[in-house]
Design a protein around this motif. Structure first.
Motif, short mmCIF file in Angstrom:
data_model
loop_
_atom_site.label_atom_id
_atom_site.label_comp_id
_atom_site.label_asym_id
_atom_site.label_seq_id
_atom_site.Cartn_x
_atom_site.Cartn_y
_atom_site.Cartn_z
N GLU A 171 0.85 -1.19 0.00
CA GLU A 171 0.00 0.00 0.00
C GLU A 171 0.89 1.24 0.00
O GLU A 171 1.94 1.26 0.63
CB GLU A 171 -0.92 0.04 1.22
CG GLU A 171 -2.10 -0.92 1.16
CD GLU A 171 -3.14 -0.51 0.14
OE1 GLU A 171 -3.13 0.67 -0.31
OE2 GLU A 171 -3.97 -1.36 -0.22
N ALA A 185 -10.99 1.51 9.75
CA ALA A 185 -10.55 0.48 10.69
C ALA A 185 -11.74 -0.13 11.44
O ALA A 185 -11.75 -1.34 11.72
CB ALA A 185 -9.55 1.05 11.67
N TRP A 188 -13.14 -2.94 9.30
CA TRP A 188 -12.33 -4.09 8.89
C TRP A 188 -11.40 -4.64 9.97
O TRP A 188 -10.90 -5.75 9.82
CB TRP A 188 -11.48 -3.71 7.68
CG TRP A 188 -12.28 -3.38 6.47
CD1 TRP A 188 -12.41 -2.15 5.89
CD2 TRP A 188 -13.06 -4.27 5.66
NE1 TRP A 188 -13.22 -2.21 4.79
CE2 TRP A 188 -13.63 -3.51 4.62
CE3 TRP A 188 -13.34 -5.64 5.72
CZ2 TRP A 188 -14.47 -4.06 3.65
CZ3 TRP A 188 -14.16 -6.19 4.75
CH2 TRP A 188 -14.71 -5.42 3.73
N PHE A 189 -11.16 -3.91 11.05
CA PHE A 189 -10.18 -4.33 12.04
C PHE A 189 -10.85 -4.90 13.28
O PHE A 189 -12.00 -4.59 13.59
CB PHE A 189 -9.28 -3.16 12.43
CG PHE A 189 -8.31 -2.73 11.36
CD1 PHE A 189 -8.33 -3.31 10.10
CD2 PHE A 189 -7.36 -1.76 11.60
CE1 PHE A 189 -7.45 -2.93 9.10
CE2 PHE A 189 -6.45 -1.37 10.63
CZ PHE A 189 -6.51 -1.95 9.37
N PHE A 210 -1.91 1.66 10.52
CA PHE A 210 -3.04 1.23 9.71
C PHE A 210 -2.57 0.50 8.46
O PHE A 210 -3.07 -0.59 8.12
CB PHE A 210 -3.89 2.45 9.32
CG PHE A 210 -4.96 2.14 8.30
CD1 PHE A 210 -6.20 1.66 8.69
CD2 PHE A 210 -4.71 2.34 6.95
CE1 PHE A 210 -7.18 1.37 7.75
CE2 PHE A 210 -5.69 2.05 6.00
CZ PHE A 210 -6.93 1.57 6.41
N TYR A 211 -1.60 1.07 7.74
CA TYR A 211 -1.16 0.45 6.49
C TYR A 211 -0.39 -0.84 6.74
O TYR A 211 -0.48 -1.78 5.94
CB TYR A 211 -0.30 1.44 5.70
CG TYR A 211 -1.14 2.46 4.96
CD1 TYR A 211 -1.99 2.07 3.94
CD2 TYR A 211 -1.09 3.82 5.30
CE1 TYR A 211 -2.78 2.99 3.27
CE2 TYR A 211 -1.87 4.74 4.63
CZ TYR A 211 -2.71 4.32 3.62
OH TYR A 211 -3.50 5.24 2.96
N TRP A 214 -3.16 -3.37 7.42
CA TRP A 214 -3.92 -3.70 6.21
C TRP A 214 -3.12 -4.63 5.30
O TRP A 214 -3.65 -5.63 4.80
CB TRP A 214 -4.28 -2.42 5.46
CG TRP A 214 -5.21 -2.69 4.30
CD1 TRP A 214 -4.86 -3.08 3.04
CD2 TRP A 214 -6.63 -2.63 4.34
NE1 TRP A 214 -5.99 -3.26 2.26
CE2 TRP A 214 -7.09 -2.99 3.04
CE3 TRP A 214 -7.57 -2.32 5.32
CZ2 TRP A 214 -8.44 -3.03 2.71
CZ3 TRP A 214 -8.92 -2.35 4.98
CH2 TRP A 214 -9.34 -2.71 3.70
N THR A 215 -1.84 -4.33 5.07
CA THR A 215 -1.05 -5.17 4.16
C THR A 215 -0.81 -6.56 4.76
O THR A 215 -0.76 -7.55 4.02
CB THR A 215 0.29 -4.50 3.83
OG1 THR A 215 1.01 -4.20 5.03
CG2 THR A 215 0.07 -3.22 3.03
N LYS A 217 -2.91 -8.23 6.70
CA LYS A 217 -4.17 -8.96 6.54
C LYS A 217 -4.35 -9.44 5.10
O LYS A 217 -4.70 -10.59 4.82
CB LYS A 217 -5.34 -8.07 6.96
CG LYS A 217 -5.45 -7.82 8.46
CD LYS A 217 -6.50 -6.75 8.75
CE LYS A 217 -6.69 -6.54 10.25
NZ LYS A 217 -7.44 -7.64 10.88
N GLU A 218 -4.10 -8.52 4.16
CA GLU A 218 -4.24 -8.89 2.75
C GLU A 218 -3.23 -9.96 2.35
O GLU A 218 -3.55 -10.88 1.59
CB GLU A 218 -4.07 -7.64 1.88
CG GLU A 218 -5.25 -6.69 1.92
CD GLU A 218 -6.33 -7.06 0.92
OE1 GLU A 218 -6.35 -8.21 0.45
OE2 GLU A 218 -7.17 -6.21 0.63
N LEU A 234 -10.95 -9.88 6.85
CA LEU A 234 -9.98 -8.95 7.41
C LEU A 234 -10.20 -8.76 8.90
O LEU A 234 -9.26 -8.61 9.68
CB LEU A 234 -10.07 -7.60 6.69
CG LEU A 234 -9.62 -7.55 5.22
CD1 LEU A 234 -9.88 -6.18 4.64
CD2 LEU A 234 -8.15 -7.91 5.09
#
Length: 317
Positions: A171, A185, A188-189, A210-211, A214-215, A217-218, A234
């Protein structure tokens, strides 16, 4: 190597065709063949290539390339050298030139990187299939090579692992979000991750965390072949790590705790997966996931890539 490829083979693909078996299995009474089997040749070449690059089941290789100074002419140049027909069709279907550039470079880099492990030259002739969930894989005797690809407007990443699934995601932390970090967040968190975000000292630290989350999880969902709407979404997995620890020029951060909430699903267990995050360029976050299995003490190796605009090839460091 030549001697290895000319070993007597009972029922190679040519012999099966000649003897009418057609089932992909060697018959006991099939004639011996002194001709090299193409599939066996590629398998031996791949073993030699992986040995040359020091790749084994105990390492995961992460290749990254910054797109900040890559123009369309360079993208087309690497495409001409490395891409197949389907890659070009996928690039032409892009909605805008920026996406087209990302597809050209990421597809070419995927082929060139995988050629280093499969003995496939420029990678132009490599064949790919897709699992039921859509995750791509190498075919034709290269089943132990696992890979995944990610790209953003500023970065391309390719990860390669031997003997177990891998996933990668990136990201651009400098881009504008549709909504605040906190609002996204909350959707998805997990509760634990939300609490860690709220405890950050300022908005900049919260965005970086956050980033990274996110990465991670993805990357996990891509390694498993599941999407964000799967049974482990997620929000159905939780990560924790100390703030800081990543930045340009720093080693991959692997001190990451992971849990699948609700006791796991689809036979997945949190302890079976390993993770790492790097920030190769300031503000570009890249996370990788791999299945541990019997692999303990996996080393994450990073490789910077550049484009040689004279030859259209990739340069690795």
């Amino acid at each position: 190597m030549v001697a290895a490829l000319l070993l007597r083979q009972r029922g190679c693909t040519r012999c099966l065709s000649a003897t009418g078996s057609g089932r992909g299995l060697a018959r006991r009474d099939a004639p011996f063949c002194w001709r090299p089997c193409p599939r066996t040749a590629r398998a031996h070449a791949g073993l030699a290539a992986r040995a040359a690059h020091g790749q084994s089941g105990q390492s995961v290789d992460v290749y990254w390339l910054s797109l900040c100074k890559v123009g369309m002419e360079a993208a087309k140049l690497v495409g001409e050298r490395h891409l197949g027909v389907e890659d070009w069709e996928n690039a032409r279907a892009a909605r805008d030139e920026g996406t087209r550039l990302q597809r050209l470079v990421s597809s070419a880099m995927r082929r060139r990187v995988l050629a280093r492990y499969s003995g496939g030259g420029s990678g132009k002739t490599l064949a790919f299939g897709r699992e039921e969930g859509g995750k791509p894989f190498l075919v034709d005797g290269a089943g132990d090579i696992h890979f995944n690809v990610t790209h953003t407007p500023t970065l391309v990443g390719v990860c390669v692992g031997i003997g177990g699934p891998v996933g990668i995601d990136s990201e651009n932390g400098r881009r504008e979000l549709r909504g605040s970090v906190g609002k996204i967040a909350k959707r998805w968190f997990s509760a634990q991750e939300l609490a860690a975000l709220e405890a950050c000292e300022d908005e900049a630290a919260a965005r970086r965390r956050f980033y990274r989350l996110w990465t991670l999880k993805e990357a996990f969902l891509k390694a498993t072949g599941m999407g964000i709407s799967s049974s482990v979404s997620l929000r159905g997995c939780a990560f924790d790590f100390a703030d800081g620890g990543v930045g340009p020029g720093r080693e991959p951060s692997t001190d990451i705790r992971f849990e699948i909430l609700g006791g796991g699903s689809d036979g997945l267990r949190g302890e079976d997966w390993g993770f790492a995050t790097i920030e190769p360029v300031r503000g570009d976050f890249l996370s990788v996931c791999w299945k541990r299995g019997d692999r303990e003490g996996v080393t994450v190796r990073t490789h910077r890539c550049d484009i040689d605009e004279d030859t259209g090839d990739f340069l690795f460091s």
